[in-house]
Design an enzyme around this catalytic site. Structure first.
Site, PDB file in Angstrom:
ATOM      1  N   ILE A  46       0.846  -1.196  -0.073  1.00 16.53           N
ATOM      2  CA  ILE A  46      -0.026  -0.067   0.216  1.00 16.53           C
ATOM      3  C   ILE A  46       0.959   1.303  -0.144  1.00 16.53           C
ATOM      4  CG2 ILE A  46      -0.532   0.557   2.497  1.00 16.53           C
ATOM      5  CD1 ILE A  46      -3.287   0.082   0.171  1.00 16.53           C
ATOM      6  N   VAL A  48       1.764   3.981   1.736  1.00 13.08           N
ATOM      7  CA  VAL A  48       1.250   5.356   1.880  1.00 13.08           C
ATOM      8  C   VAL A  48       1.255   5.541   3.463  1.00 13.08           C
ATOM      9  CG1 VAL A  48       0.155   6.164  -0.194  1.00 13.08           C
ATOM     10  CG2 VAL A  48      -1.139   4.887   1.637  1.00 13.08           C
ATOM     11  N   ALA A  51       2.464   8.671   8.639  1.00 11.02           N
ATOM     12  CA  ALA A  51       2.592   9.152   9.967  1.00 11.02           C
ATOM     13  C   ALA A  51       2.295   8.413  10.836  1.00 11.02           C
ATOM     14  CB  ALA A  51       1.465  10.195   9.665  1.00 11.02           C
ATOM     15  N   LYS A  79       7.210  14.453  14.545  1.00 13.11           N
ATOM     16  CA  LYS A  79       5.652  14.758  14.344  1.00 13.11           C
ATOM     17  C   LYS A  79       5.203  15.021  15.739  1.00 13.11           C
ATOM     18  CE  LYS A  79       1.180  12.702  13.678  1.00 13.11           C
ATOM     19  NZ  LYS A  79       0.272  11.498  13.200  1.00 13.11           N
ATOM     20  N   LEU A 335      -3.454  -4.447   7.305  1.00 13.15           N
ATOM     21  CA  LEU A 335      -4.635  -4.253   6.890  1.00 13.15           C
ATOM     22  C   LEU A 335      -5.275  -5.468   6.658  1.00 13.15           C
ATOM     23  CD1 LEU A 335      -3.137  -1.950   4.021  1.00 13.15           C
ATOM     24  CD2 LEU A 335      -4.571  -1.110   6.007  1.00 13.15           C
TER      25      LEU A 335
HETATM   26  P1  FAD Z   1       0.274  -4.067   2.267  1.00 11.92           P
HETATM   27  O1  FAD Z   1       1.125  -2.830   2.264  1.00 11.92           O
HETATM   28  O2  FAD Z   1      -0.756  -4.032   1.235  1.00 11.92           O
HETATM   29  O3  FAD Z   1       1.348  -5.247   1.918  1.00 11.92           O
HETATM   30  C1  FAD Z   1       0.773  -6.481   1.633  1.00 11.92           C
HETATM   31  C2  FAD Z   1       1.686  -7.507   1.251  1.00 11.92           C
HETATM   32  O4  FAD Z   1       1.403  -8.809   0.932  1.00 11.92           O
HETATM   33  C3  FAD Z   1       2.635  -7.021  -0.176  1.00 11.92           C
HETATM   34  O5  FAD Z   1       4.017  -7.160   0.315  1.00 11.92           O
HETATM   35  C4  FAD Z   1       2.315  -7.925  -1.247  1.00 11.92           C
HETATM   36  O6  FAD Z   1       3.334  -8.289  -2.051  1.00 11.92           O
HETATM   37  C5  FAD Z   1       1.821  -9.234  -0.293  1.00 11.92           C
HETATM   38  N1  FAD Z   1       1.044 -10.071  -0.945  1.00 11.92           N
HETATM   39  C6  FAD Z   1      -0.381  -9.935  -1.065  1.00 11.92           C
HETATM   40  N2  FAD Z   1      -0.852 -10.827  -1.891  1.00 11.92           N
HETATM   41  C7  FAD Z   1       0.241 -11.852  -2.164  1.00 11.92           C
HETATM   42  C8  FAD Z   1       0.191 -13.022  -2.828  1.00 11.92           C
HETATM   43  N3  FAD Z   1      -0.929 -13.434  -3.630  1.00 11.92           N
HETATM   44  N4  FAD Z   1       1.394 -13.631  -2.946  1.00 11.92           N
HETATM   45  C9  FAD Z   1       2.397 -13.181  -2.038  1.00 11.92           C
HETATM   46  N5  FAD Z   1       2.387 -12.011  -1.653  1.00 11.92           N
HETATM   47  C10 FAD Z   1       1.451 -11.371  -1.449  1.00 11.92           C
HETATM   48  N6  FAD Z   1      -0.981   3.866   8.751  1.00 11.92           N
HETATM   49  C11 FAD Z   1      -0.387   4.697   9.274  1.00 11.92           C
HETATM   50  O7  FAD Z   1      -0.131   4.160  10.536  1.00 11.92           O
HETATM   51  N7  FAD Z   1      -0.304   5.989   9.208  1.00 11.92           N
HETATM   52  C12 FAD Z   1      -0.915   6.527   7.985  1.00 11.92           C
HETATM   53  O8  FAD Z   1      -0.501   7.930   7.926  1.00 11.92           O
HETATM   54  C13 FAD Z   1      -1.365   5.931   6.997  1.00 11.92           C
HETATM   55  N8  FAD Z   1      -1.867   6.325   5.796  1.00 11.92           N
HETATM   56  C14 FAD Z   1      -2.731   5.626   5.282  1.00 11.92           C
HETATM   57  C15 FAD Z   1      -3.370   6.044   3.990  1.00 11.92           C
HETATM   58  C16 FAD Z   1      -4.152   5.219   3.313  1.00 11.92           C
HETATM   59  C17 FAD Z   1      -4.863   5.742   1.968  1.00 11.92           C
HETATM   60  C18 FAD Z   1      -4.273   3.749   3.591  1.00 11.92           C
HETATM   61  C19 FAD Z   1      -5.093   2.872   2.624  1.00 11.92           C
HETATM   62  C20 FAD Z   1      -3.403   3.210   4.452  1.00 11.92           C
HETATM   63  C21 FAD Z   1      -2.989   4.139   5.475  1.00 11.92           C
HETATM   64  N9  FAD Z   1      -2.113   3.691   6.582  1.00 11.92           N
HETATM   65  C22 FAD Z   1      -1.568   4.391   7.413  1.00 11.92           C
HETATM   66  C23 FAD Z   1      -2.318   2.103   6.727  1.00 11.92           C
HETATM   67  C24 FAD Z   1      -0.957   1.743   6.455  1.00 11.92           C
HETATM   68  O9  FAD Z   1      -0.542   1.868   5.257  1.00 11.92           O
HETATM   69  C25 FAD Z   1      -0.787   0.168   6.689  1.00 11.92           C
HETATM   70  O10 FAD Z   1      -1.322  -0.128   8.022  1.00 11.92           O
HETATM   71  C26 FAD Z   1       0.432  -0.487   6.373  1.00 11.92           C
HETATM   72  O11 FAD Z   1       1.339  -0.081   5.448  1.00 11.92           O
HETATM   73  C27 FAD Z   1       0.347  -2.017   6.591  1.00 11.92           C
HETATM   74  O12 FAD Z   1      -0.057  -2.287   5.553  1.00 11.92           O
HETATM   75  P2  FAD Z   1       0.017  -4.115   5.228  1.00 11.92           P
HETATM   76  O13 FAD Z   1       1.694  -4.541   5.300  1.00 11.92           O
HETATM   77  O14 FAD Z   1      -0.951  -4.577   5.868  1.00 11.92           O
HETATM   78  O15 FAD Z   1      -0.319  -4.318   3.537  1.00 11.92           O
END
Ligand code: FAD
Length: 506
Positions: A46, A48, A51, A79, A335
């Site tokens: 994702i 982004v 913060a 911050k 997420l």
């Molecule tokens: P992701 O970043 O989506 O990572 C998913 C991973 O899974 C990737 O590495 C991908 O390759 C892997 N994957 C998925 N499917 C497969 C598959 N089939 N095979 C192999 N690998 C796979 N949080 C904050 O604390 N502060 C902020 O300011 C903030 N701003 C945000 C703004 C927006 C608009 C959004 C949507 C979120 C924001 N967040 C913020 C939340 C933050 O971005 C997420 O909590 C954080 O990045 C964690 O994301 P993640 O690692 O769970 O998922």
């Protein structure tokens, strides 16, 4: 006794959540377990989450991460809080600063003394009594000064802004150096044990089968294991938090670099501005029920401080959480577990608390249901409390200039929040319940900042003469101002300690 220890932990996903998980487990539970992280270069993160809130400093502390080193590696800045623009009403702004407002007294919170004076017509703004707010407004920054135990500087509460992609890279090096094995490739299937539906293995696109005893799903909103394989279900909260889209775009930095996230309310949502050392992150969070993506993009692009550095990117989400964060031998973190809009930058914090909780409830292969149920209950409570705080920002806004603002003003809110609003509206009291994340002063700054004014104050403050209270307020503000005047500017502080690309002497 038969060895029931978990042997292989498989982490699915290499975004912020995946690498925070790998880093925390490798650092805090080394030796007994092996960790393997799978991520796909073809599925982007994702990227982004930029913060944070002060609890991230604890995470760094637990992992032995040097703050300056981490800020240099991630183009990070400091911050002190969030500036909310146009939230209470158009043309109005306030700051929700970390840290305290005034000096609480044994008998009553500072706010009640302020409120009495305000009701007598003698106090106008709460801002001069909050050191983070005063410093942020003046572009200043300092870390805490424990050598000055009686000063407001003793324990400065602060967090960071950073580049999420660089953060994942930083934690990847950290994790790999501690033995985490990384596998690149796309997962295309999951093998479940016939007897009880536990996950046995994930199946890669190249046919490889990666087996494990315990799976941490950090695959992002797809919820590859927790949802697609285990069908856990999702609780949708979008009737309370109707924003479900974000358009993100980085731009060139322009002007001084504030130690603040800015959240500017628009007609159907709000826009973030996050200052980093090498650029500014921006995004417009909006509700697709009340605004089309094209209009949201126009608003975002018209409100950037500098030249855009990439094409705007649309992200879609549903606010809410999994019905269970831990289901069988799978825990969803990040997420994959749930998402609430980034208004108070709580997602990375939720990753951190889930990890600390997971470590204290770490299973063996018996997977005791009582542990799992308790873990889930604690996660639920934490999500619900943060949810209420976010809803509060919308519910108590004085804006009614669009259908969106009228909808959030008129909607019924959870009973837990309504109780808090009623309590504050009567005598300005705020109660922090059950280890709730946001302290009284956070609720205060937001409810007050949005324009809520209690009908009265805690009557015990009438024990003190108004002149005495006025002296107390004046001296509090004067001490804060003196401390802030002595602080360096935010940019000067970064230049002296953690400028990216510059290795400072220890
Ligand atoms: P992701 O970043 O989506 O990572 C998913 C991973 O899974 C990737 O590495 C991908 O390759 C892997 N994957 C998925 N499917 C497969 C598959 N089939 N095979 C192999 N690998 C796979 N949080 C904050 O604390 N502060 C902020 O300011 C903030 N701003 C945000 C703004 C927006 C608009 C959004 C949507 C979120 C924001 N967040 C913020 C939340 C933050 O971005 C997420 O909590 C954080 O990045 C964690 O994301 P993640 O690692 O769970 O998922």
């Amino acid at each position: 006794m038969k060895d029931k220890h978990i042997r292989q932990v498989v982490i699915v996903g290499g975004g912020t959540a995946g690498w925070m998980t790998a880093a925390a487990l490798a650092a805090l539970l080394p030796g007994l377990y092996s960790y393997r992280l799978i991520e796909s270069d073809a599925i982007s993160t994702i990227g982004v989450g930029e913060a944070t809130i002060p609890s991230i400093r604890n995470f760094n502390l637990h992992l032995g991460i040097d703050e300056n080193d981490f800020l240099r590696a991630t183009q990070g800045t400091f911050k002190l809080g969030i500036e909310f623009v146009n939230w209470g009403k158009l043309g109005h702004n306030y700051i929700h600063g970390f840290g305290s407002v005034g000096r609480d007294q044994p008998t009553a919170n500072f706010f009640h003394y302020w409120l009495k004076m305000q009701q007598m017509g003698h106090a106008t703004s709460l801002e001069p009594y909050a050191i983070n707010t005063v410093a942020a407004r003046l572009g200043k920054f300092s870390r805490g000064r424990p050598d000055l135990p009686n000063s407001p500087l003793a324990d400065m509460s602060y967090a960071f802004h950073f580049d999420a992609g660089l953060y994942a890279r930083y934690l990847r090096s950290y994790s790999e150096a501690r033995g985490v094995r990384r596998t690149e490739g796309r997962i295309v299937g999951t093998a479940l044990r016939a007897s009880d539906g536990f996950i046995e293995a994930v199946v890669m696109e190249n046919g490889e089968r990666i087996a494990g005893d315990f799976f941490i799903d950090c695959s992002g909103m797809a919820g590859l294991l927790i949802e697609q394989a285990l069908h856990t279900g999702y609780e949708d909260w979008s009737h309370w938090l109707p924003c479900d889209r974000a358009i993100a775009v980085p731009c060139e930095s322009h002007g001084p670099m504030p130690a603040l996230t800015r959240a500017t309310a628009h007609a159907a949502g709000w826009q973030w501005r996050i200052p980093l050392q090498h650029r500014t992150g921006n995004g417009h969070v909006f509700s697709s029920r009340f605004m089309q993506a094209g209009a949201a993009e126009e608003i975002l692009m018209a409100n950037l401080d500098g030249k855009p550095l990439a094409a705007p990117r649309l992200l879609t989400f549903t606010t809410g959480k999994r019905r269970k964060f831990w289901n069988r031998n799978c825990v969803a973190i990040g997420l994959a577990g749930g998402f609430m809009e980034p208004l108070e930058s709580t997602s990375i914090h939720l990753v951190k608390t889930a990890l600390m909780r997971l470590i204290s409830f770490f299973p063996d292969r018996a997977f005791e249901q009582a542990d799992i149920d308790t873990f889930n209950r604690l996660c639920d409570k934490e999500y619900e409390q943060i949810r209420d705080f976010l809803i509060c920002h919308y519910k108590v806004s004085g804006r009614d200039d669009s259908d969106f603002w009228r909808y959030v003003r008129d909607m019924a809110v959870p009973e837990t929040l309504q109780r808090k609003l009623d309590l504050f509206a009567s005598r300005g009291r705020i109660v922090r319940e059950n280890e709730e994340l946001f302290p009284e002063d956070s609720w205060l700054q937001v409810m007050h900042g949005q324009g809520m004014r209690p009908r009265s104050y805690n009557p015990v403050v009438d024990q003190r003469a108004p002149e005495d209270i006025a002296d107390f307020l004046n001296s509090t503000a004067a001490v804060i101002r003196k401390c802030v005047d002595a602080m360096p500017g935010h940019e000067a502080f970064i230049a002296a300690h953690c400028r990216a690309g510059v290795k400072q002497a220890a």
